[in-house]
Write a protein that holds these residues in place. Structure first.
Motif, PDB file in Angstrom:
ATOM      1  N   ASP A   1     -63.442  10.239 -54.570  1.00 57.42           N
ATOM      2  CA  ASP A   1     -63.769  11.089 -53.418  1.00 57.42           C
ATOM      3  C   ASP A   1     -63.293  10.476 -52.107  1.00 57.42           C
ATOM      4  O   ASP A   1     -62.857  11.185 -51.197  1.00 57.42           O
ATOM      5  CB  ASP A   1     -65.284  11.329 -53.352  1.00 57.42           C
ATOM      6  CG  ASP A   1     -65.733  12.280 -54.450  1.00 57.42           C
ATOM      7  OD1 ASP A   1     -64.877  13.021 -54.988  1.00 57.42           O
ATOM      8  OD2 ASP A   1     -66.941  12.282 -54.785  1.00 57.42           O
ATOM      9  N   ALA A   2     -63.366   9.141 -52.029  1.00 57.52           N
ATOM     10  CA  ALA A   2     -62.941   8.474 -50.787  1.00 57.52           C
ATOM     11  C   ALA A   2     -61.452   8.725 -50.537  1.00 57.52           C
ATOM     12  O   ALA A   2     -61.038   9.019 -49.410  1.00 57.52           O
ATOM     13  CB  ALA A   2     -63.213   6.974 -50.878  1.00 57.52           C
TER      14      ALA A   2
ATOM     15  N   ALA B   1     -60.893  12.398 -49.528  1.00 52.67           N
ATOM     16  CA  ALA B   1     -61.300  12.653 -48.140  1.00 52.67           C
ATOM     17  C   ALA B   1     -60.275  12.056 -47.171  1.00 52.67           C
ATOM     18  O   ALA B   1     -59.958  12.653 -46.141  1.00 52.67           O
ATOM     19  CB  ALA B   1     -62.680  12.046 -47.886  1.00 52.67           C
ATOM     20  N   ARG B   2     -59.754  10.916 -47.533  1.00 56.39           N
ATOM     21  CA  ARG B   2     -58.823  10.225 -46.646  1.00 56.39           C
ATOM     22  C   ARG B   2     -57.544  11.029 -46.436  1.00 56.39           C
ATOM     23  O   ARG B   2     -57.058  11.172 -45.312  1.00 56.39           O
ATOM     24  CB  ARG B   2     -58.493   8.870 -47.243  1.00 56.39           C
ATOM     25  CG  ARG B   2     -57.516   8.094 -46.441  1.00 56.39           C
ATOM     26  CD  ARG B   2     -57.566   6.621 -46.814  1.00 56.39           C
ATOM     27  NE  ARG B   2     -57.278   5.869 -45.625  1.00 56.39           N
ATOM     28  CZ  ARG B   2     -57.815   4.717 -45.288  1.00 56.39           C
ATOM     29  NH1 ARG B   2     -58.695   4.150 -46.057  1.00 56.39           N
ATOM     30  NH2 ARG B   2     -57.479   4.129 -44.161  1.00 56.39           N
ATOM     31  N   ILE B   3     -56.994  11.551 -47.531  1.00 55.88           N
ATOM     32  CA  ILE B   3     -55.677  12.179 -47.396  1.00 55.88           C
ATOM     33  C   ILE B   3     -55.741  13.648 -46.987  1.00 55.88           C
ATOM     34  O   ILE B   3     -54.720  14.224 -46.620  1.00 55.88           O
ATOM     35  CB  ILE B   3     -54.825  12.016 -48.679  1.00 55.88           C
ATOM     36  CG1 ILE B   3     -55.450  12.712 -49.857  1.00 55.88           C
ATOM     37  CG2 ILE B   3     -54.586  10.568 -49.008  1.00 55.88           C
ATOM     38  CD1 ILE B   3     -54.675  12.464 -51.143  1.00 55.88           C
ATOM     39  N   ALA B   4     -56.941  14.227 -47.012  1.00 55.24           N
ATOM     40  CA  ALA B   4     -57.054  15.647 -46.643  1.00 55.24           C
ATOM     41  C   ALA B   4     -56.510  15.867 -45.234  1.00 55.24           C
ATOM     42  O   ALA B   4     -56.810  15.111 -44.315  1.00 55.24           O
ATOM     43  CB  ALA B   4     -58.510  16.088 -46.719  1.00 55.24           C
ATOM     44  N   GLY B   5     -55.688  16.890 -45.101  1.00 53.59           N
ATOM     45  CA  GLY B   5     -55.145  17.244 -43.797  1.00 53.59           C
ATOM     46  C   GLY B   5     -53.846  16.540 -43.445  1.00 53.59           C
ATOM     47  O   GLY B   5     -53.279  16.759 -42.374  1.00 53.59           O
ATOM     48  N   ALA B   6     -53.331  15.684 -44.346  1.00 52.50           N
ATOM     49  CA  ALA B   6     -52.089  14.970 -44.055  1.00 52.50           C
ATOM     50  C   ALA B   6     -50.897  15.916 -44.097  1.00 52.50           C
ATOM     51  O   ALA B   6     -50.933  16.958 -44.758  1.00 52.50           O
ATOM     52  CB  ALA B   6     -51.877  13.843 -45.067  1.00 52.50           C
ATOM     53  N   ALA B   7     -49.842  15.519 -43.394  1.00 53.99           N
ATOM     54  CA  ALA B   7     -48.617  16.324 -43.419  1.00 53.99           C
ATOM     55  C   ALA B   7     -47.890  16.142 -44.747  1.00 53.99           C
ATOM     56  O   ALA B   7     -47.378  17.098 -45.324  1.00 53.99           O
ATOM     57  CB  ALA B   7     -47.714  15.930 -42.259  1.00 53.99           C
TER      58      ALA B   7
ATOM     59  N   LEU C   1     -56.155  16.321 -57.267  1.00 51.38           N
ATOM     60  CA  LEU C   1     -55.701  16.569 -55.893  1.00 51.38           C
ATOM     61  C   LEU C   1     -55.455  18.058 -55.631  1.00 51.38           C
ATOM     62  O   LEU C   1     -54.935  18.420 -54.574  1.00 51.38           O
ATOM     63  CB  LEU C   1     -54.424  15.757 -55.622  1.00 51.38           C
ATOM     64  CG  LEU C   1     -54.643  14.237 -55.599  1.00 51.38           C
ATOM     65  CD1 LEU C   1     -53.315  13.478 -55.625  1.00 51.38           C
ATOM     66  CD2 LEU C   1     -55.446  13.836 -54.355  1.00 51.38           C
ATOM     67  N   ALA C   2     -55.888  18.892 -56.599  1.00 51.88           N
ATOM     68  CA  ALA C   2     -55.557  20.326 -56.502  1.00 51.88           C
ATOM     69  C   ALA C   2     -56.079  20.954 -55.213  1.00 51.88           C
ATOM     70  O   ALA C   2     -55.385  21.728 -54.572  1.00 51.88           O
ATOM     71  CB  ALA C   2     -56.105  21.067 -57.714  1.00 51.88           C
ATOM     72  N   ASP C   3     -57.299  20.665 -54.824  1.00 51.22           N
ATOM     73  CA  ASP C   3     -57.801  21.339 -53.615  1.00 51.22           C
ATOM     74  C   ASP C   3     -57.861  20.436 -52.398  1.00 51.22           C
ATOM     75  O   ASP C   3     -58.665  20.654 -51.511  1.00 51.22           O
ATOM     76  CB  ASP C   3     -59.166  22.032 -53.876  1.00 51.22           C
ATOM     77  CG  ASP C   3     -59.954  21.314 -54.920  1.00 51.22           C
ATOM     78  OD1 ASP C   3     -59.283  20.743 -55.743  1.00 51.22           O
ATOM     79  OD2 ASP C   3     -61.191  21.311 -54.916  1.00 51.22           O
TER      80      ASP C   3
END
Ligand code: MLT
Ligand code: MN
Length: 304
Positions: free
Chosen positions: A206-207, A210-216, A258-260
């Protein structure tokens, strides 16, 4: 920001010297659907002039020759290189052996964790990196550093395994510690755009999500399609789990894990010579494409 894929394959490259599977044979036969790939590394630049390498693969000499961005400039001094720095994500052979190509007293900075620097210091062949020219910079986990002006990188621990040649068979986890395998979070200071380079990762927790969410952009461990593909094909005795690499497929695989997670572009890199995604006409390749993933390829340059 420029992100240039120097090599997309895992250790051994594609085709690997002693691998005789169908896809290696197709690659050797110059089948256009199965292009050869060198061992994994990317080069980063903000201005197209100064470059930083993420890992130094055993194929680095070929990679420099194949990519004019990394050539000495025509109008410059007789000895020069646009490579200003190298950042290492672990001490694996496929990520450090290329440092030996960077001898010849050319200045650059070498960034790695204390653990990886200790391994390099213990291998005296790396003393070919002349200390009068090559600065060894120790990175701390979760602490930003700047391998190029305006480019900030943060190394963070990911689930993984110590390099194969450092394994302690008697120790828990083969003696792996957090600094053995890192991911790199990369930010362009001017735009705040963020991308991740994670060529080795054993598990997505989960960490990490959460970290990579929103990356380009994300470059992620694409070693194996199926955890036991090397055993199933009779080409090896290790699973991805044993090697510290998450597979793409399966309920625990990276496609599912990493699907969602919202990332604009997701690329697999560090792809093993047994992975069927190396064949553009394979079912596996279609599956990853349908799931929104791209497969990195030698020479691919993207702009952020
Ligand atoms: C790995 O990615 O697991 C290593 O590069 C394997 C190796 O050293 O051959
Ligand atoms: Mn590797």
């Amino acid at each position: 920001m420029h992100i240039l894929t120097l090599g997309a394959a895992a250790g051994g490259g594609f085709p690997q010297w002693n691998a005789n599977n169908a896809q290696c044979r197709r690659a050797r036969a110059s089948d256009p659907m199965v292009p050869p790939q060198t061992q994994s590394s990317v080069a980063i630049s903000l201005d197209g002039q100064q470059w930083c390498l993420f890992n130094a693969s055993p194929d680095l000499r070929q990679q420099i020759n194949d990519n004019p961005q990394l050539h000495p400039r025509a109008d410059g001094p007789l000895r020069q290189s646009p490579i200003r720095s190298v950042v290492l994500t672990n001490a694996d052979v496929d990520h450090v052996a290329g440092l030996l190509n960077l001898r010849e007293s050319q200045p650059f900075s070498l960034f790695a964790t204390a653990r990886v620097h200790t391994t390099l210091r213990a291998n005296s062949i790396f003393n070919v990196l002349n200390p009068d020219y090559v600065t060894r910079e120790q990175t701390q986990l979760e602490r930003e550093f700047a391998p190029l002006p305006g480019l900030t990188v943060t190394a963070f621990a990911v689930p993984g395994k110590v390099a194969l040649y450092l394994e302690d068979p008697a120790a828990e986890g083969f003696g792996t510690v957090a600094e053995d395998t890192v991911g790199l979070e990369v930010r362009e200071a001017a735009s705040g755009r963020r991308f991740y380079y994670i060529p080795g990762c054993a598990r997505v927790d989960d960490a990490l999500r959460a970290r990579i969410a929103g990356a380009a952009v994300l470059f992620f461990d694409g070693t194996l399609f199926t955890d036991d593909e090397m055993l199933a094909a009779g080409e090896g005795i290790k699973t991805g789990t044993r090697m510290g690499h998450i597979a793409m497929s399966g309920p625990e695989g990276s496609l599912a894990a990493l699907a969602d997670v919202a990332v604009e572009r997701k690329f697999y890199i560090h792809i093993n010579n047994t992975n069927p995604v190396l064949m553009r006409d394979s079912d596996a390749r279609r599956q990853v494409a349908t799931a929104g993933w791209e497969v990195a390829m030698d020479g691919m340059e993207i702009r952020l």
